[in-house]
Enzyme design. Structure first.
Site, PDB file in Angstrom:
ATOM      1  N   LEU A  63       0.810  -1.223   0.000  1.00 19.96           N
ATOM      2  CA  LEU A  63       0.000   0.000   0.000  1.00 19.96           C
ATOM      3  C   LEU A  63       0.841   1.270   0.000  1.00 19.96           C
ATOM      4  O   LEU A  63       0.312   2.370  -0.190  1.00 19.96           O
ATOM      5  CB  LEU A  63      -0.999  -0.006   1.166  1.00 19.96           C
ATOM      6  N   SER A  88      -2.606  -2.828  11.471  1.00 18.55           N
ATOM      7  CA  SER A  88      -3.915  -2.843  12.148  1.00 18.55           C
ATOM      8  C   SER A  88      -3.831  -2.881  13.672  1.00 18.55           C
ATOM      9  O   SER A  88      -4.864  -2.999  14.333  1.00 18.55           O
ATOM     10  CB  SER A  88      -4.725  -4.051  11.654  1.00 18.55           C
ATOM     11  N   SER A 129     -13.305   1.261  10.831  1.00 23.54           N
ATOM     12  CA  SER A 129     -13.196   0.597  12.135  1.00 23.54           C
ATOM     13  C   SER A 129     -13.972   1.330  13.230  1.00 23.54           C
ATOM     14  O   SER A 129     -14.016   2.565  13.267  1.00 23.54           O
ATOM     15  CB  SER A 129     -11.714   0.550  12.528  1.00 23.54           C
ATOM     16  N   GLU A 131     -12.885   1.723  16.001  1.00 25.81           N
ATOM     17  CA  GLU A 131     -11.898   2.534  16.736  1.00 25.81           C
ATOM     18  C   GLU A 131     -12.070   4.026  16.444  1.00 25.81           C
ATOM     19  O   GLU A 131     -11.685   4.867  17.248  1.00 25.81           O
ATOM     20  CB  GLU A 131     -10.481   2.110  16.354  1.00 25.81           C
ATOM     21  N   TYR A 152      -3.663   4.980  14.756  1.00 23.53           N
ATOM     22  CA  TYR A 152      -4.401   4.035  13.897  1.00 23.53           C
ATOM     23  C   TYR A 152      -5.799   4.573  13.615  1.00 23.53           C
ATOM     24  O   TYR A 152      -6.242   4.625  12.456  1.00 23.53           O
ATOM     25  CB  TYR A 152      -4.485   2.670  14.604  1.00 23.53           C
TER      26      TYR A 152
HETATM   27  P1  NAP Z   1      -4.669  -8.203   9.915  1.00 22.49           P
HETATM   28  O1  NAP Z   1      -4.879  -9.647  10.242  1.00 22.49           O
HETATM   29  O2  NAP Z   1      -3.685  -7.416  10.674  1.00 22.49           O
HETATM   30  O3  NAP Z   1      -4.320  -8.136   8.345  1.00 22.49           O
HETATM   31  C1  NAP Z   1      -3.802  -6.962   7.770  1.00 22.49           C
HETATM   32  C2  NAP Z   1      -3.318  -7.281   6.365  1.00 22.49           C
HETATM   33  O4  NAP Z   1      -2.693  -6.107   5.813  1.00 22.49           O
HETATM   34  C3  NAP Z   1      -2.256  -8.395   6.292  1.00 22.49           C
HETATM   35  O5  NAP Z   1      -2.452  -9.135   5.122  1.00 22.49           O
HETATM   36  C4  NAP Z   1      -0.971  -7.595   6.208  1.00 22.49           C
HETATM   37  O6  NAP Z   1       0.100  -8.309   5.652  1.00 22.49           O
HETATM   38  C5  NAP Z   1      -1.427  -6.479   5.288  1.00 22.49           C
HETATM   39  N1  NAP Z   1      -0.525  -5.324   5.274  1.00 22.49           N
HETATM   40  C6  NAP Z   1       0.047  -4.688   6.315  1.00 22.49           C
HETATM   41  N2  NAP Z   1       0.827  -3.698   5.887  1.00 22.49           N
HETATM   42  C7  NAP Z   1       0.772  -3.696   4.535  1.00 22.49           C
HETATM   43  C8  NAP Z   1       1.354  -2.921   3.504  1.00 22.49           C
HETATM   44  N3  NAP Z   1       2.217  -1.928   3.791  1.00 22.49           N
HETATM   45  N4  NAP Z   1       1.053  -3.193   2.213  1.00 22.49           N
HETATM   46  C9  NAP Z   1       0.218  -4.207   1.912  1.00 22.49           C
HETATM   47  N5  NAP Z   1      -0.366  -5.007   2.841  1.00 22.49           N
HETATM   48  C10 NAP Z   1      -0.093  -4.739   4.135  1.00 22.49           C
HETATM   49  O7  NAP Z   1      -6.063  -7.420  10.002  1.00 22.49           O
HETATM   50  P2  NAP Z   1      -7.569  -7.989   9.984  1.00 22.49           P
HETATM   51  O8  NAP Z   1      -7.989  -8.268  11.376  1.00 22.49           O
HETATM   52  O9  NAP Z   1      -7.669  -9.040   8.958  1.00 22.49           O
HETATM   53  O10 NAP Z   1      -8.362  -6.687   9.531  1.00 22.49           O
HETATM   54  C11 NAP Z   1      -8.572  -6.406   8.142  1.00 22.49           C
HETATM   55  C12 NAP Z   1      -8.816  -4.909   7.969  1.00 22.49           C
HETATM   56  O11 NAP Z   1      -9.957  -4.521   8.731  1.00 22.49           O
HETATM   57  C13 NAP Z   1      -7.685  -4.018   8.442  1.00 22.49           C
HETATM   58  O12 NAP Z   1      -7.669  -2.880   7.616  1.00 22.49           O
HETATM   59  C14 NAP Z   1      -8.089  -3.632   9.858  1.00 22.49           C
HETATM   60  O13 NAP Z   1      -7.492  -2.413  10.211  1.00 22.49           O
HETATM   61  C15 NAP Z   1      -9.588  -3.513   9.679  1.00 22.49           C
HETATM   62  N6  NAP Z   1     -10.423  -3.793  10.855  1.00 22.49           N
HETATM   63  C16 NAP Z   1     -10.234  -4.920  11.572  1.00 22.49           C
HETATM   64  C17 NAP Z   1     -11.089  -5.197  12.634  1.00 22.49           C
HETATM   65  C18 NAP Z   1     -10.951  -6.456  13.441  1.00 22.49           C
HETATM   66  O14 NAP Z   1     -11.517  -6.509  14.538  1.00 22.49           O
HETATM   67  N7  NAP Z   1     -10.280  -7.484  12.945  1.00 22.49           N
HETATM   68  C19 NAP Z   1     -12.137  -4.308  12.946  1.00 22.49           C
HETATM   69  C20 NAP Z   1     -12.303  -3.163  12.161  1.00 22.49           C
HETATM   70  C21 NAP Z   1     -11.446  -2.909  11.095  1.00 22.49           C
HETATM   71  P3  NAP Z   1       1.012  -9.339   6.570  1.00 22.49           P
HETATM   72  O15 NAP Z   1       0.197 -10.615   6.654  1.00 22.49           O
HETATM   73  O16 NAP Z   1       2.262  -9.472   5.784  1.00 22.49           O
HETATM   74  O17 NAP Z   1       1.193  -8.693   7.909  1.00 22.49           O
HETATM   75  O1  F7E Z   2      -7.314  -4.689  22.255  1.00 27.32           O
HETATM   76  C1  F7E Z   2      -6.982  -4.282  25.877  1.00 27.32           C
HETATM   77  C2  F7E Z   2      -6.611  -3.106  25.014  1.00 27.32           C
HETATM   78  O2  F7E Z   2      -5.516  -5.070  20.585  1.00 27.32           O
HETATM   79  C3  F7E Z   2      -8.599  -4.786  22.822  1.00 27.32           C
HETATM   80  C4  F7E Z   2      -7.984  -4.166  15.894  1.00 27.32           C
HETATM   81  O3  F7E Z   2      -8.444  -5.227  15.090  1.00 27.32           O
HETATM   82  O4  F7E Z   2     -10.149  -3.879  16.857  1.00 27.32           O
HETATM   83  C5  F7E Z   2      -8.803  -4.120  17.174  1.00 27.32           C
HETATM   84  O5  F7E Z   2      -8.292  -3.083  18.003  1.00 27.32           O
HETATM   85  C6  F7E Z   2      -8.594  -4.209  24.236  1.00 27.32           C
HETATM   86  C7  F7E Z   2      -7.948  -2.829  24.344  1.00 27.32           C
HETATM   87  O6  F7E Z   2      -7.911  -4.694  19.842  1.00 27.32           O
HETATM   88  C8  F7E Z   2      -3.974  -6.250  26.363  1.00 27.32           C
HETATM   89  O7  F7E Z   2      -6.120  -2.016  25.808  1.00 27.32           O
HETATM   90  C9  F7E Z   2      -5.551  -5.422  27.603  1.00 27.32           C
HETATM   91  O8  F7E Z   2      -8.736  -2.016  25.158  1.00 27.32           O
HETATM   92  O9  F7E Z   2      -7.317  -6.821  20.889  1.00 27.32           O
HETATM   93  P1  F7E Z   2      -6.932  -5.385  20.881  1.00 27.32           P
HETATM   94  P2  F7E Z   2      -8.342  -3.170  19.591  1.00 27.32           P
HETATM   95  O10 F7E Z   2      -7.341  -2.230  20.115  1.00 27.32           O
HETATM   96  O11 F7E Z   2      -9.744  -3.033  20.073  1.00 27.32           O
HETATM   97  C10 F7E Z   2     -10.405  -2.641  16.155  1.00 27.32           C
HETATM   98  C11 F7E Z   2     -11.892  -2.573  15.865  1.00 27.32           C
HETATM   99  C12 F7E Z   2      -9.539  -2.468  14.974  1.00 27.32           C
HETATM  100  O12 F7E Z   2      -9.935  -1.832  13.995  1.00 27.32           O
HETATM  101  C13 F7E Z   2      -8.108  -2.853  15.117  1.00 27.32           C
HETATM  102  O13 F7E Z   2      -7.512  -3.058  13.839  1.00 27.32           O
HETATM  103  O14 F7E Z   2      -7.817  -5.080  25.043  1.00 27.32           O
HETATM  104  N1  F7E Z   2      -5.824  -5.086  26.322  1.00 27.32           N
HETATM  105  N2  F7E Z   2      -4.407  -6.126  27.650  1.00 27.32           N
HETATM  106  C14 F7E Z   2      -4.877  -5.597  25.522  1.00 27.32           C
HETATM  107  N3  F7E Z   2      -4.720  -5.545  24.186  1.00 27.32           N
HETATM  108  C15 F7E Z   2      -3.655  -6.194  23.656  1.00 27.32           C
HETATM  109  N4  F7E Z   2      -3.478  -6.196  22.313  1.00 27.32           N
HETATM  110  N5  F7E Z   2      -2.710  -6.834  24.440  1.00 27.32           N
HETATM  111  C16 F7E Z   2      -2.843  -6.891  25.804  1.00 27.32           C
HETATM  112  O15 F7E Z   2      -2.003  -7.478  26.477  1.00 27.32           O
END
Ligand code: NAP
Ligand code: F7E
Length: 339
Positions: A63, A88, A129, A131, A152
């Site tokens: 990207l 992410s 998101s 977030e 983020y």
């Molecule tokens: P993820 O597992 O972290 O996957 C992110 C993907 O982006 C991976 O394929 C990663 O490649 C790729 N990527 C990172 N940097 C890149 C770059 N510079 N150029 C091209 N590709 C790159 O995230 P996910 O949980 O599947 O989430 C998918 C999308 O939804 C993300 O945009 C995330 O921010 C958004 N989102 C996620 C959640 C959630 O709860 N999961 C909620 C809301 C929004 P590598 O495999 O090489 O790291």
């Molecule tokens: O944290 C707390 C932390 O990193 C959830 C991404 O997919 O969802 C994700 O973001 C909560 C937070 O997810 C630890 O402080 C406590 O309050 O699993 P997380 P996130 O930050 O909600 C959103 C929707 C996205 O879009 C993002 O890409 O858990 N927490 N202790 C911790 N979190 C982590 N990672 N590690 C800890 O040890």
């Protein structure tokens, strides 16, 4: 045959979306970034042998590299583009804010510009998101004010707004899916749910004793990832583009997730969990809970998996995975305790 591009196809959502589209007969072009170690574990099963005819075609694309995105878009001429690639991790975004803004924010603009300049007629999905809501009180829906609390979330807010802007300026069929947290056995190991379920499995198998965590009081609306990729696809099947909140409507604290995961295997979490300030964030998002009324009404979308079922699915998958690794001598004592 419809053609789709998925950026971030090696991630959790990208892998489930690729499976979903392949099942519907799409030719899927997966964009992956170059990495010095293999990063295709989640999609290896989709293309065992590239020398045989396949409907899943991987391409190198980053990207940060607008010209290769435009070239690929022009050559592939997709019907649908799903932009899932991102740095992410919220906590990591405080440590590499400029890179996060470049990939998450400007990266989205690079794809939209590639679509505009090549003139390719395609529908566009942006992975927005929950977030972005940050400190706005729950429940959050499409009209809730955005108050992002991390680099983020600020970057996702730009990506969200620029997607709306290209829809309004150029008539793009461009939609934002404002997805709340969604998890699975394919969730990255440093997100809290997977960190917990992996630790539970390692503790149960006797190769870890302590799990270090940060803020246990944060509340999240956790759903099951395969349900959420269905919502992405549904958005692009609508006659008109739009923005949709997607979530279960039920919120739980991190503490409740910990309790549920440890008690599922008969352990008391208080014997193993230690709070480490390292995992606290400079600014926290305290309470996210989706009001997904619009997605239910317009898309007919419903989650299929409850909080308890999600915990069970993830703990069972990690118990099996870690068990196999321990028996094969691959899982090391101590490894992973600090992710
Ligand atoms: P993820 O597992 O972290 O996957 C992110 C993907 O982006 C991976 O394929 C990663 O490649 C790729 N990527 C990172 N940097 C890149 C770059 N510079 N150029 C091209 N590709 C790159 O995230 P996910 O949980 O599947 O989430 C998918 C999308 O939804 C993300 O945009 C995330 O921010 C958004 N989102 C996620 C959640 C959630 O709860 N999961 C909620 C809301 C929004 P590598 O495999 O090489 O790291
Ligand atoms: O944290 C707390 C932390 O990193 C959830 C991404 O997919 O969802 C994700 O973001 C909560 C937070 O997810 C630890 O402080 C406590 O309050 O699993 P997380 P996130 O930050 O909600 C959103 C929707 C996205 O879009 C993002 O890409 O858990 N927490 N202790 C911790 N979190 C982590 N990672 N590690 C800890 O040890």
């Amino acid at each position: 045959m419809k053609k789709a591009i998925i950026t971030g196809c090696t991630g959790q959502d990208g892998s489930y979306l690729a499976e979903f589209l392949l099942q519907r007969g799409y030719e899927v072009h997966g964009f992956k970034r170059r990495s010095s170690s293999l990063n295709t574990e989640r999609i290896d099963h989709l293309y065992r042998d590239l020398h045989e005819p396949t409907q899943f075609i991987p391409h190198f694309a980053d990207l940060g590299d607008g010209s290769s995105l435009a070239t690929l878009l022009y050559e592939i001429r997709p019907d649908e583009v799903y932009n899932l690639a991102a740095q992410s991790h919220v906590k990591v975004s405080f440590e590499i804010p400029e890179y996060t803004a470049d990939i998450v924010g400007t990266g989205t603009l690079r794809i939209l510009e590639a679509i505009r300049r090549t003139g390719v007629q395609c529908r566009f999905y942006q992975a927005s998101s929950s977030e972005m809501f940050g400190s706005s009180p729950p429940p959050q829906n499409e009209t809730t004010a955005l108050h992002p609390r991390s680099p983020y979330a600020c970057s996702k807010t730009f990506a969200h707004n620029i997607t709306v802007n290209y829809r309004e300026s150029y008539g793009f069929h461009a939609s934002n899916g404002i997805l709340f947290n969604h998890e699975s056995p394919r969730r990255g190991e440093t997100f809290v749910t997977r960190k917990i379920t992996r630790a539970v499995a390692r503790i149960k198998h006797g190769i870890q004793s302590t799990l270090y965590l940060g803020n246990l009081e944060a509340r999240r609306d956790w759903g099951y990832a395969p349900d959420y990729v269905r919502a992405m696809w549904l958005m692009l099947q609508q006659d008109a583009p739009g923005d949709y909140v997607v979530g279960t409507g039920e919120a739980h604290t991190v503490r409740e997730f910990v309790e549920a995961a440890f008690s599922y295997v008969g352990l008391d979490w208080k014997d193993h969990v230690v709070i480490d300030p390292h995992y606290f964030r400079p600014a926290e998002v305290d309470f996210l809970q989706a009001d997904a009324t619009k997605a239910r009404r317009v898309l007919g979308w419903e989650p299929t998996t409850s909080f308890r079922q999600l915990v069970r699915i993830m703990v069972e998958a990690d118990l099996q995975d870690i068990g196999q690794r321990v028996r094969g001598g691959f899982e090391q004592i101590g490894a992973g305790a600090h992710v």
